[in-house]
Every structure is written in C-alpha cells, then in structure tokens.
Write a protein that holds these residues in place. Structure first.
Motif, PDB file in Angstrom:
ATOM      1  N   UNK A  94       1.130  -1.121   0.177  1.00 14.05           N
ATOM      2  CA  UNK A  94      -0.188  -0.332   0.061  1.00 14.05           C
ATOM      3  C   UNK A  94       0.697   0.840   0.087  1.00 14.05           C
ATOM      4  N   UNK A  96       3.715   1.549  -1.454  1.00 18.07           N
ATOM      5  CA  UNK A  96       4.438   1.640  -2.129  1.00 18.07           C
ATOM      6  C   UNK A  96       3.414   2.585  -3.718  1.00 18.07           C
ATOM      7  N   UNK A  97       2.791   1.434  -3.890  1.00 16.06           N
ATOM      8  CA  UNK A  97       1.649   1.777  -4.814  1.00 16.06           C
ATOM      9  C   UNK A  97       1.074   2.395  -4.971  1.00 16.06           C
ATOM     10  N   UNK A  98       0.153   3.448  -3.606  1.00 14.06           N
ATOM     11  CA  UNK A  98      -0.756   3.847  -3.836  1.00 14.06           C
ATOM     12  C   UNK A  98      -0.122   5.710  -3.850  1.00 14.06           C
ATOM     13  N   UNK A 100       2.298   6.487  -5.930  1.00 17.63           N
ATOM     14  CA  UNK A 100       3.180   6.533  -6.471  1.00 17.63           C
ATOM     15  C   UNK A 100       2.237   6.195  -7.706  1.00 17.63           C
ATOM     16  N   UNK A 101       0.945   5.754  -7.635  1.00 18.61           N
ATOM     17  CA  UNK A 101      -0.299   5.762  -8.537  1.00 18.61           C
ATOM     18  C   UNK A 101      -0.592   6.926  -8.182  1.00 18.61           C
ATOM     19  N   UNK A 102      -0.967   7.729  -7.365  1.00 18.64           N
ATOM     20  CA  UNK A 102      -1.118   8.846  -7.127  1.00 18.64           C
ATOM     21  C   UNK A 102      -0.408   9.586  -8.110  1.00 18.64           C
ATOM     22  N   UNK A 104       1.747   9.520  -9.918  1.00 16.49           N
ATOM     23  CA  UNK A 104       1.922   8.946 -11.654  1.00 16.49           C
ATOM     24  C   UNK A 104       0.730  10.113 -11.982  1.00 16.49           C
ATOM     25  N   UNK A 105      -0.280   9.504 -12.321  1.00 12.63           N
ATOM     26  CA  UNK A 105      -1.490   9.754 -12.293  1.00 12.63           C
ATOM     27  C   UNK A 105      -1.907  11.458 -11.988  1.00 12.63           C
ATOM     28  N   UNK A 106      -1.355  12.298 -10.749  1.00 11.42           N
ATOM     29  CA  UNK A 106      -1.495  13.771 -11.839  1.00 11.42           C
ATOM     30  C   UNK A 106      -0.623  14.092 -12.443  1.00 11.42           C
ATOM     31  N   UNK A 108       0.182  12.681 -15.031  1.00 13.05           N
ATOM     32  CA  UNK A 108      -0.612  12.652 -16.922  1.00 13.05           C
ATOM     33  C   UNK A 108      -2.249  13.522 -16.464  1.00 13.05           C
ATOM     34  N   UNK A 109      -2.469  13.216 -15.870  1.00  3.69           N
ATOM     35  CA  UNK A 109      -3.736  13.743 -15.827  1.00  3.69           C
ATOM     36  C   UNK A 109      -3.471  15.526 -16.661  1.00  3.69           C
ATOM     37  N   UNK A 110      -2.591  16.444 -15.715  1.00  5.10           N
ATOM     38  CA  UNK A 110      -1.592  17.520 -15.420  1.00  5.10           C
ATOM     39  C   UNK A 110      -1.642  17.402 -17.403  1.00  5.10           C
ATOM     40  N   UNK A 112      -2.352  16.013 -19.922  1.00  8.30           N
ATOM     41  CA  UNK A 112      -3.143  15.779 -20.615  1.00  8.30           C
ATOM     42  C   UNK A 112      -4.321  17.337 -20.813  1.00  8.30           C
ATOM     43  N   UNK A 113      -3.762  18.267 -19.656  1.00 13.97           N
ATOM     44  CA  UNK A 113      -4.987  18.799 -19.373  1.00 13.97           C
ATOM     45  C   UNK A 113      -4.495  20.150 -20.380  1.00 13.97           C
TER      46      UNK A 113
END
Lengths: 131, 178
Positions: A94, A96-98, A100-102, A104-106, A108-110, A112-113
C-alpha cells in the motif's frame, strides 16, 4: 359497443386505481433477481464472517462442527508470525503503490490538461479555444 | 482494467528470458528473475498495480483539473507567479478533495489486493507475496480454518477502516474552499 368500453374504462380506473403502488410485495418481486444475489453472496457472508470469527470451524465437518471459542482466534492472530508477515507485506504494498499511482496519475492528468494536437475533436480544449 | 489482462500482459513483459523488461535491463547487465525471486516478486506486483491504477487516476484528475478556479490562475498570472508557485498554491489545494478520494479508494483496493497475487505468484515464492487477503484465502480455502480466516478478515476490516479514517483526518480543513 365501442361506447360501452369507453365508458367502462374510466370507471375501472377510479375504482381500483391500477398503476404502480409505492409499497407491497410486487415491488420485491421486481428486485428479487438482484436481491437474491446480494443476499446470497454479500449479506449472508458478511454476517457469517462476524459470527465465524469467534468459532473454530473447518468446513468439512459441516454446520454441526462449528464450536464457539470466544476470542481465541484473535489471541492466536496476535501471536501468528504469518499474519504479521502478511500485514507487513500489505503495508509495504500500500505504502509504495498508492502514492506512486496518485503522483503518476496527477502528472499524466496535468500533461493531458492542455490543448493537444488532436483536441479540436474532443471536449473541453476545443470549447476553451473558441472562448 | 481487468486484473487478468494486466497480469498476463506483465507476465509476458517480465518474462526473465524473453520479456521486454529484461531485454532492456540486459543493457545494464541486470537480469532480475521477477516472479521466481523472493526479492523482486513484490516490487513486480507493485509495478503492475501502479500501471493498472494510473489511467483511472489521471482520468479523475483530468476532470478535476478542468474544474480548477480560472480566476485564481488569472490573478496569479497578473502577479507574475511562477508555474511551480501556481501549482503549489492553486492547483494542489484545489485538487486535494480529489487526491483524498483517490488515496482512500486506492488504499482500500490495495489492502485487499488479491487478483494479481492469486493469478501471478499465488503468494510465493515461499511467502514473499502473501499479502493479507491471500493469507486469509490460504487459511480459509486451503487449510479450511474458516473461523481463523474470518477473524483475520475482521481484523483486516478494522485495519482498513483505521487507515481510511487517518487519511480522511489528514486533509481536514486543508482544501481550497472547504
């Protein structure tokens, strides 16, 4: 004959008030297919876990083989190295993965925005261009 | 995305001999055996879980970013704020509720992670990837100790509840407009 049926129809409607009644067993018939699944695979297991947690049962002995042991299971868990090993692994997983997921997702989201080469065809960026 | 699809894809990518990952790592002279190694099995599963979750996160973040307060960015531009300052003072606080939502759902999901582990490593090698859900599954459905497995489930539930409440607590009163 046609006039007779036309006259009869409103009489039936005012008398018995057909249509959907808000309560009654018919409603349960409509949700029965889903409710059956929820009860069988969610509600019953959910309740039985709470009960079984205070028992010693090995499934093979059948329902008669359930013996209540109080909090013995929880005492055993506290002393079980396998359990603490599993907890440590889960916490590492938990921790490590949580984040990093958040993160990297942020990122990628920025990324793409913003107006991208293909955006005239998609959503928000095209509307922001016209405004 | 379906865990089986993620698992099979990464199983091929992380094949110790023919996989793309090890072909690239071969340039640096390292060849981890991933799922056969008790050191690398858990990191490999974590990589899979991250890869499987990033797309969803970015989608949620993207929709939250499109809701970001325009007038604040405009004011920051007038004040000559740097990109980093704008991110730190406007973007991050306005995204905080989204971040907390993602953190809470991901923590709950990751604490119960079972599909990938059951599919790829089955808890092994040894007990190197036996996380709590898999340990519970082993106890219940392989050793038939249902009472003990139920107790583990109950303890796990309380643990996840506490983790969630702590995450929730950490953000209270820090959001931009909350």
């Amino acid at each position: 004959m046609a006039t007779a049926t036309v006259a009869a129809a409103p009489a039936v409607r005012t008398g018995k008030q057909p249509g959907i009644r808000p309560s009654g067993w018919v409603g349960f018939l409509f949700i029965a297919p889903n409710l059956l699944g929820v009860v069988a695979f969610t509600l019953i297991p959910l309740i039985s876990v709470v009960v079984l947690a205070f028992t010693d049962w090995n499934l093979v002995s059948g329902l008669g083989g359930i013996t209540f042991t109080g909090v013995d299971n929880f005492v055993a868990i506290a002393r079980d190295p396998g359990f603490w090993h599993a907890i440590a692994l889960t916490l590492a997983y938990v921790a490590v993965s949580v984040p990093l997921t958040v993160i990297l997702g942020l990122g990628l989201g920025i990324a793409l925005n913003r107006p991208l080469p293909a955006v005239p065809y998609c959503g928000r960026s095209s509307s922001s261009r016209t405004s | 995305m379906n865990v089986v699809a993620i698992g099979m894809t990464w199983l091929m990518l992380m094949n110790p001999k023919a996989g793309l990952v090890n072909q690239v790592l071969d340039v640096f002279g390292i060849q981890p055996a991933w799922f056969a190694s008790s050191h690398w099995a858990l990191p490999a599963l974590i990589v899979m879980a991250i890869w499987g979750g990033v797309g969803y996160c970015s989608l949620i973040y993207l929709s939250a970013l499109q809701d970001a307060p325009r007038q604040l960015y405009e004011a920051a531009d007038i004040d000559g704020a740097s990109a980093w300052a704008k991110f730190r003072v406007i973007t991050w606080p306005s995204l905080l509720p989204t971040t907390i939502f993602l953190m809470v759902t991901l923590i709950i999901g990751a604490s119960q992670g079972f599909g990938l582990i059951a599919l790829i490593t089955a808890g092994g090698p040894g007990d190197a990837t036996t996380t709590i859900s898999y340990y519970m599954y082993q106890t219940g459905f392989q050793f038939y100790r249902f009472g003990y497995a139920s107790a583990i489930g109950l303890v796990t539930f309380v643990g996840v509840l506490v983790l969630t409440l702590l995450t929730w607590r950490a953000q209270r009163g820090r959001a931009l407009n909350g």
